[in-house]
Design an enzyme around this catalytic site. Structure first.
Site, PDB file in Angstrom:
ATOM      1  N   GLY B 258       0.800  -1.220   0.000  1.00 60.46           N
ATOM      2  CA  GLY B 258       0.000   0.000   0.000  1.00 60.46           C
ATOM      3  C   GLY B 258       0.838   1.278   0.000  1.00 60.46           C
ATOM      4  O   GLY B 258       2.073   1.247   0.108  1.00 60.46           O
ATOM      5  N   HIS B 259       0.151   2.387  -0.074  1.00 59.22           N
ATOM      6  CA  HIS B 259       0.802   3.693  -0.157  1.00 59.22           C
ATOM      7  C   HIS B 259       1.570   4.008   1.127  1.00 59.22           C
ATOM      8  O   HIS B 259       1.160   3.647   2.214  1.00 59.22           O
ATOM      9  CB  HIS B 259      -0.219   4.795  -0.451  1.00 59.22           C
ATOM     10  CG  HIS B 259      -1.274   4.943   0.601  1.00 59.22           C
ATOM     11  ND1 HIS B 259      -2.365   4.110   0.692  1.00 59.22           N
ATOM     12  CD2 HIS B 259      -1.411   5.828   1.605  1.00 59.22           C
ATOM     13  CE1 HIS B 259      -3.111   4.486   1.700  1.00 59.22           C
ATOM     14  NE2 HIS B 259      -2.568   5.517   2.285  1.00 59.22           N
ATOM     15  N   ASN B 260       2.691   4.665   0.944  1.00 62.28           N
ATOM     16  CA  ASN B 260       3.524   5.167   2.048  1.00 62.28           C
ATOM     17  C   ASN B 260       4.307   4.072   2.773  1.00 62.28           C
ATOM     18  O   ASN B 260       5.057   4.385   3.707  1.00 62.28           O
ATOM     19  CB  ASN B 260       2.697   5.919   3.113  1.00 62.28           C
ATOM     20  CG  ASN B 260       2.026   7.155   2.567  1.00 62.28           C
ATOM     21  OD1 ASN B 260       2.386   7.634   1.500  1.00 62.28           O
ATOM     22  ND2 ASN B 260       1.062   7.673   3.284  1.00 62.28           N
ATOM     23  N   SER B 278       1.155   2.728   4.875  1.00 60.13           N
ATOM     24  CA  SER B 278       1.933   3.403   5.914  1.00 60.13           C
ATOM     25  C   SER B 278       2.570   2.457   6.920  1.00 60.13           C
ATOM     26  O   SER B 278       3.093   2.914   7.937  1.00 60.13           O
ATOM     27  CB  SER B 278       1.093   4.458   6.661  1.00 60.13           C
ATOM     28  OG  SER B 278       0.638   5.435   5.752  1.00 60.13           O
TER      29      SER B 278
END
Lengths: 362, 362, 362
Positions: B258-260, B278
């Site tokens: 996922g993002h981050n 994250s």
């Protein structure tokens, strides 16, 4: 797609009554069926839909009083899903693969694609690849070099077949499916932490800094006849021998099959199921949605793996299993029942303890 | 791919005996190896295969009586998988990326692709993107604008690199892998139901009708050297800073990051594993097949996450964990044992209860 | 992307103080923000980052002593994520879809693509397909025949829309996403083993050898407005009626939605979640990462399904559920607590047993 009722009944191997010359153009659910539709009402629960609908013809359950529903013709289906298979083939508008090889497709001059193939824009076929008659290849699909594929291939948009894979007749690859990505196989110079934990079943171990060295995949993927691979699903190639998928096996969308897996015939693998590297799966095994089979284990013929089950150990033929970790379905259902009652059980034990220590004190 | 035994042994850094000039053309399992094959028999369990096979040369375990198996030459491998890595590199027929930029590929005139790149049909490279020497790009693969990639890129058919991603040397992207899809990040004007439940760990809450507002991903994906991304796997871009994958990390097929996410070096992420937005993952972390790491948590260096484990909370360095929710492996194995016995335990407690109430009555 | 603080504050609907004419060119985290960046510091935990950073302007929490951090201008955000959505739209450098239809794209002459569309190299649009104004289609993306799509489509590289799907306005398809792969629907002439096990919840059954017969998908996929589908995710087409995704629903990467699923409005489906065939999902349902919904069940409005939860049975509206199998979150947390204590509980029961049998002997 217009058919009259007599033709349809014959194609389905089913009995029909009423206006056998009535023409229908498509299939629909009873409540949504108009006068040109064949209503699909193989179960009494659709009686109301038929009554309120506008269909003039329907496939109904055996013994249905079809005239009472205002129908002019009826076909009788003793096994609804089986009839549905037939109807869906007769009525399918299909997918448009063009009429020929698209001018913006690329077929390597050394490839042998049987005459009559339909190949969409931006699809490609690599060097020395041989494809049997009746191939239909969608836009942006690609088949690499030295691949061998049988008759009646259907490869939808964006599906990929990598080098040296061998595929039988009537293969269907859904959009963006991948056959023959490299196996995920790496090794460290000394035994890795994962190898330590696996052998000791304990987290205690020496921490080592080690780089992963790649093991290339010398094998390919070998697929039998009548196999289907779902959208965004992937079958990895083998390390030395090929990964093998037996004839008649069906694989749903977003599934993964690791390198060296040997999967038997007529298996069914539902959405998001995964089989890890070097696992062996028998014939007619059913892997329900989101289930998983560990690497290097054996699952016997006719095993049924329930939804989201995690199979960590070998499974004998014929067993139905469920849970994480998976057990026989009967055992798992007992465990689940006990689990729901676990907080109450703990309270009960606390009470017993109190009762006994009360007895001791007296 | 023809090599003689002496060359092979030298390339692998291993000792050899016998007819060192004997030539082999490919590797095979002992039972399937013909007279031109190098049989892979690094374990005594392959002795029978060697005896029954037709191979004249093999890689064998140290101390093997290779002449007894009818071999004319043998190479000795103290660590089989390590030897396998070497053999697989020497013997790999590889993948055909053509010899140049295919006339039906598109490279934006402002892109800088180092000379000698091999680019397949219908592949594209976007504006201002810079790609180092040795690039091999398969059919239908695409690299968007403002991307920077190091040397020796291997991007298989249909793999995607989105805008502004930065990737080191020797990256391998398997078919239909995606780097840089947008992060999955949405917000409601008032706190959403999910935010309520997370903070109270209870289902009691006010029901509100709210639309999701998209948070665009301003960040990209930054990937180190020697990273591999499997077929149909995806790494999402970051919201403000980049999603980061450290050097040496290997990611299998049908995985999602996922993002981050900040993932360290030399990690290994097996098939269908996922890391939510994250999360921070240390170095040398192993995520086994189908495992999952929750968003916004921290997993320390050298952690081993077992098959299908669900990690909901931070994990200190070095720990081996298993289960759903994941606990230390030793704890989990105890829990699983107790779980299997749970129905019996419940029966036992019922008996005890009866015994005690019997005592009371007397 | 240069904006002054006054413009930005107005675009975000927020208050600003200080040098309202100060110009910023991009957004950054406080510690990484240079003098041209707008630092994103909506929470006091970023105070240190601001102090040590070089930003001259920031978005800060309400009441922040912005001048103490050396800032020249500040915008105040009472709900950080909501402000972030606004900033991310204003500051997004976006994705380059070219300026027109690329000469190496293919649009069927019978397709109707509204003027002004941007279509990348090797993208294709099939016969009779109609696409509304503002479409942006990436390289290698493909849209099949007889598709209808509304305004402002964004289809990233390699995404696929299959035949006869109907999609509303502002749809976003991430790279290699698939809409309209065939449903996974097969039948055997006689009831299959899986049907037996489902009806008896037992593994005892007759073993039969049967071939799977394919049920073609006559339905398509119908998608509302403002829907997003993540990288490598897949939505299968329906058997008779369409698979339906309601307006405002957001689907993350590597997700799967089976045939005939009816999903409501404003749902959120996080990474690697799956919904099996014919399930009905209400409005505003949240499916957390790796969660799964069984086929043919019903999940009511506003239900929250926790991370990796397995939903096997119908769920009433408004409930928050967790676990495998999923239960109410409060019940599950109790079960998990009891589970961690289970080995101790077993030991306690053994002790009680000893105590009681001791009493009996005396």
């Amino acid at each position: 797609m217009a058919h009259n009722i007599a033709e349809l009944a014959q194609a389905l191997g089913l009995q029909a009554e009423g206006a056998l010359n009535l023409i229908v153009t498509h299939a629909a659910e009873p409540g949504e069926a108009g006068p040109d539709a064949l209503a699909l009402a193989m179960d009494p629960k659709y009686a109301e839909g038929l009554t309120n609908g506008r269909a003039r013809a329907a496939i109904v359950w055996p013994g249905a009083d079809w005239q009472d529903f205002g129908l002019e013709a009826a076909i009788f289906a003793p096994r609804p899903r089986w009839a549905m298979a037939g109807v869906s083939h007769v009525m399918d508008p299909g997918h448009d693969f063009g009429t020929d090889v698209h001018p913006m497709a690329f077929i390597d001059p050394t490839a042998q694609v049987a005459k009559g193939a339909r190949v969409g824009p931006f699809a490609s076929v690599g060097a020395r690849t041989r494809i049997g008659p009746g191939a239909r290849i969608g836009p942006n699909a690609s088949i690499a070099e030295d691949v061998v594929i049988g008759a009646d291939l259907t490869l939808h948009a964006g599906a990929r077949i990598a080098a040296r894979c061998v595929i039988g007749n009537r293969f269907i690859g859904q959009p963006n499916a991948v056959v023959g990505g490299c196996g995920f196989s790496f090794v460290t110079p000394e035994p890795s932490a994962a190898e330590d934990v696996r052998s000791t079943l304990s987290g205690d171990r020496e921490i080592r800094q080690q780089k992963w060295q790649r093991i290339n995949s010398l094998g390919g993927v070998r697929i039998g006849d009548d196999v289907e691979l779902g959208a965004n699903s992937s079958i990895d190639r083998g390390t030395v021998r090929d990964t093998v998928i037996g004839s008649g096996t069906k694989i749903d969308s977003v599934c993964q099959i690791g390198h060296n897996v040997q999967m038997g015939e007529d298996c069914m693998m539902c959405g998001m199921a995964g089989v890890a590297g070097s696992a062996r799966i028998g014939n007619r095994v059913l892997l329900a949605g989101k289930s998983a089979v560990n690497d290097n284990i054996f699952v016997g013929d006719d095993v049924i793996v329930g939804g989201a089950a995690r199979v960590f150990t070998n499974v004998p033929s014929g067993r139905a299993i469920l849970g994480d970790p998976a057990t026989k379905i009967e055992t798992q259902l007992e465990i689940r029942k006990a689990l729901r009652r676990l907080p109450r059980l703990a309270a009960k034990v606390a009470e017993l303890q109190k009762a006994i220590s009360g007895q001791k004190q007296t």
